[in-house]
Design a protein around this motif. Structure first.
Motif, PDB file in Angstrom:
ATOM      1  N   GLY A 116       0.832  -1.202   0.000  1.00  0.00           N
ATOM      2  CA  GLY A 116       0.000   0.000   0.000  1.00  0.00           C
ATOM      3  C   GLY A 116       0.868   1.254   0.000  1.00  0.00           C
ATOM      4  N   ALA A 117       1.825   1.300   0.916  1.00  0.00           N
ATOM      5  CA  ALA A 117       2.696   2.479   0.998  1.00  0.00           C
ATOM      6  C   ALA A 117       3.472   2.651  -0.300  1.00  0.00           C
ATOM      7  CB  ALA A 117       3.660   2.330   2.177  1.00  0.00           C
ATOM      8  N   ALA A 118       4.012   1.532  -0.813  1.00  0.00           N
ATOM      9  CA  ALA A 118       4.813   1.624  -2.033  1.00  0.00           C
ATOM     10  C   ALA A 118       3.958   2.051  -3.214  1.00  0.00           C
ATOM     11  CB  ALA A 118       5.477   0.279  -2.316  1.00  0.00           C
ATOM     12  N   THR A 119       2.711   1.573  -3.263  1.00  0.00           N
ATOM     13  CA  THR A 119       1.842   1.933  -4.379  1.00  0.00           C
ATOM     14  C   THR A 119       1.492   3.415  -4.326  1.00  0.00           C
ATOM     15  OG1 THR A 119       0.950  -0.292  -4.393  1.00  0.00           O
ATOM     16  CG2 THR A 119      -0.309   1.385  -5.565  1.00  0.00           C
ATOM     17  N   VAL A 120       1.137   3.887  -3.132  1.00  0.00           N
ATOM     18  CA  VAL A 120       0.773   5.301  -3.001  1.00  0.00           C
ATOM     19  C   VAL A 120       1.948   6.182  -3.456  1.00  0.00           C
ATOM     20  CG1 VAL A 120       0.278   7.122  -1.333  1.00  0.00           C
ATOM     21  CG2 VAL A 120      -0.949   4.955  -1.211  1.00  0.00           C
ATOM     22  N   ILE A 121       3.142   5.844  -2.951  1.00  0.00           N
ATOM     23  CA  ILE A 121       4.303   6.664  -3.315  1.00  0.00           C
ATOM     24  C   ILE A 121       4.601   6.538  -4.811  1.00  0.00           C
ATOM     25  CG2 ILE A 121       6.769   7.039  -2.906  1.00  0.00           C
ATOM     26  CD1 ILE A 121       6.301   6.000  -0.068  1.00  0.00           C
ATOM     27  N   SER A 122       4.541   5.315  -5.324  1.00  0.00           N
ATOM     28  CA  SER A 122       4.831   5.110  -6.748  1.00  0.00           C
ATOM     29  C   SER A 122       3.847   5.859  -7.629  1.00  0.00           C
ATOM     30  CB  SER A 122       4.752   3.636  -7.129  1.00  0.00           C
ATOM     31  OG  SER A 122       5.449   2.846  -6.267  1.00  0.00           O
ATOM     32  N   VAL A 123       2.565   5.771  -7.250  1.00  0.00           N
ATOM     33  CA  VAL A 123       1.547   6.439  -8.068  1.00  0.00           C
ATOM     34  C   VAL A 123       1.783   7.948  -8.052  1.00  0.00           C
ATOM     35  CG1 VAL A 123      -0.906   7.016  -8.178  1.00  0.00           C
ATOM     36  CG2 VAL A 123      -0.186   4.640  -7.866  1.00  0.00           C
ATOM     37  N   LEU A 124       1.957   8.503  -6.854  1.00  0.00           N
ATOM     38  CA  LEU A 124       2.160   9.950  -6.761  1.00  0.00           C
ATOM     39  C   LEU A 124       3.393  10.376  -7.546  1.00  0.00           C
ATOM     40  CD1 LEU A 124       1.275  10.690  -3.020  1.00  0.00           C
ATOM     41  CD2 LEU A 124      -0.078  11.168  -5.067  1.00  0.00           C
ATOM     42  N   LEU A 125       4.490   9.658  -7.304  1.00  0.00           N
ATOM     43  CA  LEU A 125       5.756   9.992  -7.946  1.00  0.00           C
ATOM     44  C   LEU A 125       5.660   9.794  -9.461  1.00  0.00           C
ATOM     45  CD1 LEU A 125       8.679  10.769  -7.123  1.00  0.00           C
ATOM     46  CD2 LEU A 125       9.251   8.349  -7.263  1.00  0.00           C
ATOM     47  N   GLY A 126       5.094   8.630  -9.856  1.00  0.00           N
ATOM     48  CA  GLY A 126       5.008   8.291 -11.275  1.00  0.00           C
ATOM     49  C   GLY A 126       4.121   9.268 -12.031  1.00  0.00           C
ATOM     50  N   LEU A 127       2.968   9.590 -11.437  1.00  0.00           N
ATOM     51  CA  LEU A 127       2.041  10.490 -12.126  1.00  0.00           C
ATOM     52  C   LEU A 127       2.631  11.890 -12.246  1.00  0.00           C
ATOM     53  CD1 LEU A 127      -1.530   9.529 -10.903  1.00  0.00           C
ATOM     54  CD2 LEU A 127      -0.071   8.538 -12.663  1.00  0.00           C
ATOM     55  N   TRP A 128       3.223  12.332 -11.160  1.00  0.00           N
ATOM     56  CA  TRP A 128       3.804  13.686 -11.176  1.00  0.00           C
ATOM     57  C   TRP A 128       4.922  13.761 -12.214  1.00  0.00           C
ATOM     58  CZ3 TRP A 128       8.871  15.107  -9.778  1.00  0.00           C
ATOM     59  CH2 TRP A 128       9.091  16.493  -9.719  1.00  0.00           C
ATOM     60  N   GLN A 129       5.830  12.777 -12.131  1.00  0.00           N
ATOM     61  CA  GLN A 129       6.979  12.815 -13.033  1.00  0.00           C
ATOM     62  C   GLN A 129       6.545  12.569 -14.476  1.00  0.00           C
ATOM     63  OE1 GLN A 129      10.012  10.373 -11.289  1.00  0.00           O
ATOM     64  NE2 GLN A 129      11.614  11.305 -12.511  1.00  0.00           N
ATOM     65  N   GLY A 130       5.562  11.657 -14.654  1.00  0.00           N
ATOM     66  CA  GLY A 130       5.070  11.347 -15.998  1.00  0.00           C
ATOM     67  C   GLY A 130       4.411  12.549 -16.638  1.00  0.00           C
TER      68      GLY A 130
END
Lengths: 596, 339
Positions: B125-139
């Motif tokens: 859960g923690a990794a997904t939240v961070i990945s999604v936020l980071l990935g979407l922002w950077q993408g």
């Protein structure tokens, strides 16, 4: 507005979180002195009746006292709960005197009744017999005529009556358990009688035991013994370097060598009761003598097996495959059990000699073809499958050497490196020609030798405990003789004769007794109670001395909890500030948007 | 939020017809999931038994158990019965919520899975939240300024991490940062049992496994977000928005991103289902007591009951997450409703 409030709330919460451990730290009493041991195998059960994993029995050993124990020096029987014992003239009645004044960790006295109850439970309850049923199979009755006397009558004489590896449990706790198989034995502190008392078991994580002040023997020089579970051996090594654990065992030669130059770490190269051998599959069968598996028929020829045995250079294997971290193999019982260990005398010794091996094969009528590969009686080139556990580097290296030597004498070999899972399966179903195999023995040779008897052949469902399917009249006779032989010298002779017979049959070639490779933090621990005391190991003992006699270094601190705390604080600060900044920036943007 | 201007100008169907088709859509998806789950139950049971290897032999090898005890163990675990009878037992047990008993851990499978669910949900859960936020922002940034230095750097960096073997990445992190973070488990047994120290302790243990998982996960969010943003880049509504004189970051944040998010939502839910199983390597490196580690142990020990229970739960998670993704898309994407 709402977002700003959340941001401020977050920061406030972060500050509260930050201050809490500092307050907690300030109020803390001094940390207990703890010996932390990394464990890698599965630890399943704290219930001594169900505990048959290697790790389970090791913890059982420090939680519970046994009727007798194994001496630290040389594994000879030593007092346990019983401080004296005698056997009747017909060798059928054993009387044990239980030491006086011994107490369970809940202050109740330990009496002969507890001992009798434990054995009777195993004898009458099939589930309670899961882990230790073998020890009582020959028992007739077990009684406690008074609080300090246990009388065990056996059906036949039994030489292993001072090697009963059965943890004795408190009757006043266990008699209330209705279903032994479902009882987890986790009512803390768990009532025991060993040097340590179980206070916490978190499956797959850690096991914590406190020193038991009521233990009748030596008292540990520290407060707590803790096992920490690592699923990854490399991470355990890293844990040792970082100071997360104090002792690591089961190292590979590569890890061992690397740790030798690590500051504050001392490596231990220990003798252990383990052997590695090359199995030759020529008689895979069930207990009603039905052949199973698919071993190459050419292996039925004793001369072929002898040629294979003479093609294994034990010395080179120990030096090269094991990097010198093993003892050269000979008899089936590992060399650390000196009393029972057998080595061939020069007249029997099948020394490494490729020329002699080639000659044997020539004589037996397996001519070499133009390509250097010999053919069987049907004229087909001989190719043998050599199976090895891909996860054990020393064994795969050994397999490669053996393949090379066999090729030189004209035997084709295909090497198959398998998972230990697949290897065990191939072994137990007889689907192999050659296989590198390993067994671990006890100080009493009975269990190890029983592997080589007809009684351990599998039934149709595969319930057995053998991998070379040995079934030989002479071996069975010697096995029975040693088991009922009370005269120690005569028993030793039987055990050695059995190994000599086994050696002459060439069903397996024992080539190494690998060392147990361990390492510990020498900045925290000064010494451990090795077993055997000369060159022995800290962990996986047939005793509890390794942990019991561990001596902390005087100045040893509780561990790097301060650095830990600082790092935690830094992480929390970063997260809180980052989160706050993010929320504030969102808020500013939203404001800008509203103005558009 | 301004509603995206993409909804195709279709004739609005009548309310009742729309409700009908909506119900049919939901029923169809749920029905499909139930059928798939049953197929998984059957397959997982028989596949495990087709694979060679005897769990009892593996467990009892090198222990002092004799043939009689081995036979008793086999009997206790119901492994001495014929296969069809074992299957019926399994089905009957399933209906009572009983997943059987693990041969290796000597514990009910359901209990083991429940114990391990929390740590997995926390880590994944923690990794997904961070990945999604980071990935979407950077993408989003990368897509918006395609070909810029930021784009080239972040896409390259993320792809490199994505293609690195997870196990290796974990070990590297462990040896580099292991001095400051714990090397094992979810908590230290010596931490005082009060709330804040416990929370901090778990957070401390979470850092490295979470970081490893984020490193390998976030690239796909970045890539999907970047490519779907690129698809929207030339859309007419963006030109319209710009023509209205909106600032660039508003055009991006208010108009482009919401539309580009749709494929990402599906990805997130599909990924959430898979990620429980995908955490196997990370959990193994850090001995994190989650479902991934349990799966690894069940495979290593050939623990049939545990394996089939885990397969059921993991496959179930994928099914449920797909179902939620489908249903959610139905709600947020008018094109799905219209189809």
């Amino acid at each position: 507005m709402r977002i700003r409030r959340i941001g401020i709330g977050l920061i406030a919460a972060g500050m509260a979180v930050l201050s809490a451990p500092i307050v907690a730290q300030a109020q803390d009493t001094p940390q207990p002195k703890t010996l932390r041991v990394a464990v890698t195998g599965t630890i399943a059960s704290m219930n001594p009746f169900m505990a048959y994993h290697l790790g389970d029995t090791e913890i059982g050993r420090v939680m519970y006292a046994f009727l007798t124990s194994y001496s630290r020096d040389d594994f000879k029987p030593a007092p346990g709960l019983a401080d004296k014992w005698q056997v009747s003239g017909d060798n059928l009645t054993w009387t044990y005197h239980i030491r006086s004044g011994a107490k369970w960790s809940d202050d109740q006295p330990i009496t002969a009744k507890d001992v009798a109850w434990t054995f009777n439970k195993i004898m009458t309850d099939k589930t309670a017999a899961t882990a230790n049923g073998n020890f009582v199979a020959n028992f007739d009755t077990v009684t406690a005529p008074d609080d300090s006397t246990v009388v065990i009558k056996t059906k036949k004489p039994q030489a292993t009556m001072l090697a009963l590896d059965v943890p004795i449990v408190p009757e006043h706790v266990w008699s209330k358990v209705t279903d032994i198989g479902k009882y987890d034995n986790l009512q803390y502190p768990v009532v025991g009688s060993g040097p340590f008392t179980l206070t916490n078991f978190t499956q797959g994580q850690s096991i914590t035991l406190k020193a038991n002040p009521d233990y009748y023997g030596d008292k540990p020089a520290y407060d707590q013994l803790q096992f920490r579970h690592y699923d990854n051996a490399d991470a355990a090594v890293q844990g040792l370097k970082n100071g997360d654990v104090d002792v690591v065992s089961g190292l590979t030669p590569a890890q061992y060598t690397a740790l030798q130059s690590t500051p504050n770490v001392t490596t231990v190269k220990a003798r252990q009761g383990r052997q590695n051998d090359l199995l030759i599959n020529y008689q895979a069968q069930t207990n009603d003598r039905q052949p199973v598996g698919d071993g190459n028929p050419v292996l039925k020829d004793p001369k072929v097996r002898q040629a294979i045995a003479r093609s294994v250079d034990v010395k080179t294997l120990v030096d090269k495959a094991y990097g010198g971290l093993a003892e050269p193999g000979s008899g089936f019982v590992p060399a650390v059990f000196e009393q029972w260990h057998w080595t061939p005398d020069p007249s029997q010794d099948q020394k490494f000699d490729l020329a002699a091996a080639g000659k044997l094969l020539d004589e037996a009528g397996y001519p070499k073809g133009a390509d250097g590969v010999r053919s069987d009686k049907q004229g087909k080139p001989i190719t043998l499958r050599l199976l090895v556990d891909s996860g054990i580097p020393a064994q795969t290296a050994a397999a490669n050497f053996i393949k090379g030597w066999l090729n030189q004498v004209g035997l084709g070999v295909t090497l198959q490196a398998l998972s230990s899972d697949a290897l065990t399966d191939a072994g137990s179903t007889g689907k192999y020609d050659l296989q590198i195999n390993a067994w671990t023995g006890n100080p009493d040779p009975d269990a190890l030798l029983s592997i080589q008897t007809c009684g351990n052949l599998p039934d149709a469902q595969g319930n057995g405990n053998t991998e070379n399917f040995m079934c030989d009249g002479m071996i069975d006779d010697l096995y029975k003789a040693q088991l009922s032989e009370m005269d120690q010298a005569k028993r030793v002779k039987d055990v050695k004769d059995l190994q000599a017979r086994l050696y002459s049959l060439d069903s397996s070639v024992v080539f190494a007794y690998p060392n147990s490779l361990e390492a510990y933090r020498s900045d925290r621990w000064a010494s451990f109670g090795l077993q055997p005391s000369q060159g022995g190991s800290i962990t996986h003992q047939n005793g509890y001395y390794g942990y019991l006699l561990a001596k902390p270094v005087d100045s040893a601190a509780g561990g790097g909890s301060n650095t830990t705390l600082i790092v935690v604080i830094v992480v929390v600060v970063v997260v809180v500030l980052g989160g706050g900044a993010f929320l504030l920036s969102r808020r500013r943007k939203a404001g800008a948007d509203e103005r558009e | 939020m301004t509603s995206p201007a993409t909804a195709p100008a279709l004739a609005e169907p009548s309310t009742s017809a729309r409700r009908d088709s909506g119900a049919r859509y939901v029923l169809g998806k749920v029905g499909g999931a139930v059928v798939s789950l049953f197929v998984i139950v059957v397959l997982s049971f028989f596949l495990i038994r087709v694979v060679p290897g005897d769990p009892i032999r593996l467990l009892t090898r090198n222990s002092s158990l004799g043939p009689a005890q081995v036979a008793q163990l086999r009997h206790d675990l119901g492994l001495d019965k014929p296969l069809p009878a074992q299957f019926v037992d399994y089905l009957v047990g399933l209906l009572h919520g009983d997943l059987g008993t693990s041969a290796n851990f000597q514990q009910p499978v359901a209990q083991l899975i429940m114990q391990r669910l929390g740590p997995t949900v926390l880590l994944v859960g923690a990794a997904t939240v961070i990945s999604v936020l980071l990935g979407l922002w950077q993408g989003t940034r990368a897509g918006w300024r395609r070909g810029s230095r930021f784009d080239r750097f972040s896409t390259g960096f993320a792809l490199t991490l994505w293609s690195a073997p997870t196990f290796w990445l974990g070990m590297i992190l462990l040896s580099v940062a292991g001095t400051w973070f714990p090397t094992q488990g979810i908590s230290d047994p010596d931490t005082p049992p009060s709330f804040f120290p416990q929370v901090l302790d778990v957070a401390h243990h979470l850092v490295l496994p979470c970081l490893t998982l984020v490193a390998v996960l976030y690239a796909q969010y970045l890539l999907v977000m970047r490519s779907s943003l690129l698809e929207e880049m030339n859309a007419d509504y963006l030109t319209t928005a710009r023509a209205k004189g909106l600032r660039d970051d508003l055009v991006r944040g208010r108009h482009a991103v919401p539309n580009a998010l749709l494929p990402t939502v599906t990805l997130i839910f599909i990924q959430l289902g898979f990620v429980v199983g995908g955490a196997v390597t990370v959990e193994t490196v850090y001995s994190w007591p989650g479902l991934g580690l349990l799966l690894y142990q069940a495979l290593a020990d050939h623990d049939g009951a545990l394996l089939q229970g885990l397969l059921l739960v993991l496959a179930g998670a994928v099914l449920v997450m797909n179902l939620i993704g489908d249903l959610l898309l139905h709600v947020i994407d008018p094109r799905v409703r219209a189809a």
